[in-house]
Design a protein around this motif. Structure first.
Motif, PDB file in Angstrom:
ATOM      1  N   GLN A   1       0.740  -1.222  -0.052  1.00 11.76           N
ATOM      2  CA  GLN A   1      -0.060  -0.142  -0.054  1.00 11.76           C
ATOM      3  C   GLN A   1       0.785   1.130   0.109  1.00 11.76           C
ATOM      4  O   GLN A   1       2.037   1.051   0.546  1.00 11.76           O
ATOM      5  N   THR A   2       0.322   2.367  -0.491  1.00 16.76           N
ATOM      6  CA  THR A   2       1.147   3.466  -0.733  1.00 16.76           C
ATOM      7  C   THR A   2       1.297   4.443   0.538  1.00 16.76           C
ATOM      8  O   THR A   2       0.241   4.244   1.465  1.00 16.76           O
ATOM      9  N   ASN A   3       2.213   5.067   0.818  1.00 17.08           N
ATOM     10  CA  ASN A   3       2.462   5.972   1.964  1.00 17.08           C
ATOM     11  C   ASN A   3       2.443   7.509   1.304  1.00 17.08           C
ATOM     12  O   ASN A   3       2.900   8.312   2.004  1.00 17.08           O
TER      13      ASN A   3
ATOM     14  N   VAL B   1       1.274  10.815  -0.054  1.00 13.98           N
ATOM     15  CA  VAL B   1       0.286  11.823   0.171  1.00 13.98           C
ATOM     16  C   VAL B   1       0.568  13.007  -0.590  1.00 13.98           C
ATOM     17  O   VAL B   1       1.481  13.444  -1.001  1.00 13.98           O
TER      18      VAL B   1
ATOM     19  N   TYR C   1      -4.181  10.176   0.038  1.00 13.05           N
ATOM     20  CA  TYR C   1      -3.281   9.096  -0.469  1.00 13.05           C
ATOM     21  C   TYR C   1      -3.211   9.474  -1.856  1.00 13.05           C
ATOM     22  O   TYR C   1      -4.295   9.556  -2.547  1.00 13.05           O
ATOM     23  N   CYS C   2      -2.267   9.167  -2.640  1.00 12.27           N
ATOM     24  CA  CYS C   2      -2.075   9.438  -4.264  1.00 12.27           C
ATOM     25  C   CYS C   2      -3.094   8.306  -4.765  1.00 12.27           C
ATOM     26  O   CYS C   2      -3.353   7.258  -4.273  1.00 12.27           O
ATOM     27  N   TYR C   3      -3.450   8.454  -5.944  1.00 11.00           N
ATOM     28  CA  TYR C   3      -4.477   7.803  -6.680  1.00 11.00           C
ATOM     29  C   TYR C   3      -4.374   7.954  -8.095  1.00 11.00           C
ATOM     30  O   TYR C   3      -3.491   8.994  -8.581  1.00 11.00           O
TER      31      TYR C   3
ATOM     32  N   GLN D   1       1.654   1.517  -7.284  1.00  8.54           N
ATOM     33  CA  GLN D   1       1.414   2.956  -7.614  1.00  8.54           C
ATOM     34  C   GLN D   1       3.008   3.510  -8.135  1.00  8.54           C
ATOM     35  O   GLN D   1       3.818   3.060  -7.659  1.00  8.54           O
TER      36      GLN D   1
ATOM     37  N   PRO E   1       4.210  15.174  -4.486  1.00  7.16           N
ATOM     38  CA  PRO E   1       3.811  14.395  -3.128  1.00  7.16           C
ATOM     39  C   PRO E   1       4.207  15.403  -2.092  1.00  7.16           C
ATOM     40  O   PRO E   1       5.012  16.298  -2.183  1.00  7.16           O
TER      41      PRO E   1
ATOM     42  N   GLY F   1       6.322  10.835   1.920  1.00  5.09           N
ATOM     43  CA  GLY F   1       6.101   9.327   1.450  1.00  5.09           C
ATOM     44  C   GLY F   1       7.626   9.047   1.244  1.00  5.09           C
ATOM     45  O   GLY F   1       8.391   9.969   1.215  1.00  5.09           O
TER      46      GLY F   1
END
Length: 631
Positions: free
Chosen positions: A93-95, A97, A313-315, A432, A455, A458
């Motif tokens: 999962q991404t961290n 932001v 969170y990035c998408y 991601q 960002p 992250g």
């Protein structure tokens, strides 16, 4: 026979590769469910974990050609999955932001437009080849067109995702530099004395011919003519010279004649660069017009979206223009290769990466829950990268090389890395990532081009394509982001160890106030994953790096506090580099000689001369720089 599951439809006595969906293959006409039908429906749900609604009437639209039903597990693979050779981890999962951002204005992909773009880009490459041959009598420098695309996109403000159309200046510094480097002749790698003697003779002849046939000044003619005659006399007189003697003489001749040759060729080479750019601009206009007309026929217009000023969170990238209906794209498998065909144009991808694209699409796409547009988008994606790579053997693959899997695992475990700044749906390790083409890559998880991605916090990995202008713009973007953010922000950058002379990007990162640590992985002692990993053979998946790789940690204070590059963490990353995959030499001709000083991955330059603009891979790392570690 193929050692993979298939499905049997008891209503029609059909054997199917795809998961059977009631209403698609059967001939039920009743709108009521019989007890047997209800049992079969429930059984399918339990067996395959289906998360979609099953159509209950024959009037419900059926699912068109797609590789599998949404919610179902992807096809089992007889290769990658069973042998444990997986080159990605899509569960991380991404961290990262970011601030919520508006959708992109790019027009949505369509196979008809992508086919036209591919044809025009191929035609543009042919124009470049003809101009180099007719005006300068040389072959286009290897990979120079690909690096031109990368360099132009750093400054381009045009509307096409691939071809440049609004650049200032029109003359590309990258293309100009590389063409000039091959004038009057391309200097090949030298192994033997006779080759060195022949190359010296050819250079002298070519320099003399160019000066005599161009509009040179009297002084230039005099200097070049005198040096060429001196070289010819030396060649006739000295038959006991060694290879090193010939190469020293060639280097001296280049230093004496080079500036004069450059002066007479400058206008012609600038003309080549300018001509290619203006043809590209015209092609972009044609593609855009055809694309707009297609959308008008489908009555499609941009949609407005309200954005809130908030951190998220990035998408994946979203487009402001809805996608038009997609044409039929045929899919079949040849052993372990998925073949997708549109209007006779076939693209290929191995089964493992096809399954990966399906997973990425499932995670990222929000406008196609029934996978009606999946195959056409996969066709557009592969076609786009195929065209960007070029048609030469191993061409473009060096620009898409990726770090080995053990290194990604170590970066994630030790430094919380969950995001790639330069990747593609085909070579990404995480789900991601940033990539070159937001219009098509966004459906498969891309967050858009990195230079447009901002960002706030992250931990990131950056392994950029080896284009000097792009790497320099990358460093500027890194420092802007680190300067603005007070949240934990960390970038771990992998760039070539080019020291003769050093690239501006490498010099700037070494002098940056955000630099926390630096280490160097020596040439031939580490590997990259091939840029053509989605189609190459398994034994060609990894290749030895012919240049050292500099690994630099840029972090703000909060990022340093959270992901400090301690000795223990660094040792874990270094240990991961020692885990080797199957290796072969670096892709393309640039791997031919270990003595190649100024070739780059994907580049073909003189291997034996220290020339302006060359990269001496054999130069040691600067021992005086603080916090530099060598493996």
């Amino acid at each position: 026979r193929e050692n993979r599951p298939y499905y049997f439809n008891r209503f029609t006595n059909q054997s199917l590769w795809e998961m059977p969906v009631l209403g698609q293959h059967d001939v039920i006409v009743s709108t009521k469910w019989t007890r047997k039908e209800k049992f079969l429906n429930d059984h399918l749900k339990k067996c395959f974990d289906m998360q979609v609604e099953i159509p209950v009437t024959p009037t419900t639209p059926t699912i068109p050609i797609s590789p599998s039903t949404p919610g179902a597990k992807p096809w089992n693979s007889t290769s990658d999955d069973k042998q444990g050779q997986i080159y990605w981890d899509l569960d991380v999962q991404t961290n990262a932001v970011i601030k919520e951002r508006a959708p992109y204005d790019y027009l949505p992909p369509h196979p008809e437009i992508e086919l036209q773009r591919a044809q025009l880009t191929t035609k543009l490459r042919q124009h470049y080849h003809e101009l180099c041959s007719q005006r300068e009598g040389i072959e286009p420098p290897r990979e120079s067109f690909n690096r031109w695309l990368l360099e132009r996109k750093v400054v381009d403000k045009g509307v096409d995702p691939l071809l440049p159309s609004e650049c200032d200046p029109a003359v590309s510094p990258s293309m100009f530099r590389e063409v000039m480097n091959d004038i009057p002749i391309r200097l090949s790698r030298i192994k033997y004395k006779e080759e060195a003697r022949k190359l010296l003779f050819k250079y002298a002849e070519a320099a003399k011919k160019m000066i005599e046939s161009r509009n040179a000044t009297p002084d230039s003619r005099k200097v070049v003519k005198w040096n060429v005659e001196d070289t010819m006399n030396w060649l006739r007189r000295d038959h006991s010279a060694s290879k090193e003697d010939y190469m020293d003489r060639l280097e001296h001749l280049r230093k004496q004649c080079g500036p004069h040759v450059t002066a007479v060729a400058k206008d012609s080479v600038e003309g080549i660069c300018s001509k290619i750019y203006h043809i590209s601009t015209e092609y972009v206009r044609r593609i855009r017009q055809a694309h707009v007309n297609l959308l008008k026929e489908c009555n499609i217009a941009a949609e407005s979206t309200e954005m809130q000023d908030r951190l998220v969170y990035c998408y994946p990238v979203r487009l402001s223009v809805p996608s038009p209906p997609q044409p039929r794209v045929e899919l079949h498998f040849e052993n372990d290769i998925a073949c997708l065909r549109y209007k006779g144009e076939m693209v290929k991808v191995n089964r493992g990466h096809f399954n990966k694209l399906e997973l990425l699409y499932r995670y990222s796409c929000i406008d196609d829950p029934r996978f009606e547009k999946f195959l056409s988008r996969v066709w557009c994606l592969i076609k786009r990268y195929q065209v960007m790579f070029g048609s030469g053997v191993n061409e473009g693959t060096g620009l898409q090389g990726a770090l080995p899997v053990p290194v990604f695992e170590a970066l994630n475990k030790q430094f919380g890395v969950s995001f790639e700044c330069f990747a593609s749906p085909l070579n990404c390790y995480f789900k991601q990532f940033c990539s070159a083409f937001p219009d098509i890559d966004g459906f498969f998880g891309s967050r858009g081009p990195f230079l447009s991605f901002s960002p706030v916090s992250g931990s990131f990995e950056a392994n950029p394509p080896f284009c000097e202008e792009l790497m320099d713009a990358m460093v500027t973007h890194f420092e802007d982001l680190l300067e603005k953010s007070s949240e934990p922000l960390s970038f771990i950058i992998f760039v070539p160890e080019w020291r003769d002379p050093p690239t501006p990007a490498l010099t700037r990162m070494e002098n940056s106030r955000f630099r926390r640590h630096q280490m160097t992985v020596p040439a031939f002692e580490h590997e990259y994953r091939s840029g053509s990993q989605h189609i190459c053979k398994r034994e060609e998946m990894y290749y030895k790096a012919i240049h050292g790789t500099a690994v630099i940690f840029l972090q703000n204070n909060a990022g340093f506090a959270k992901w400090e590059p301690t000795t223990e963490r660094i040792q874990e990353v270094l240990a991961a580099y020692k885990i080797s995959g199957r290796s072969l030499s670096s892709p393309g001709p640039s791997s031919a000689s270990a003595g190649d000083k100024d070739s780059k991955p994907g580049h073909e330059r003189s291997a034996s001369l220290d020339t302006p603009g060359s990269r001496d891979n054999s130069s040691p790392v600067d021992k005086t720089a603080p916090e530099v570690a060598n493996i």
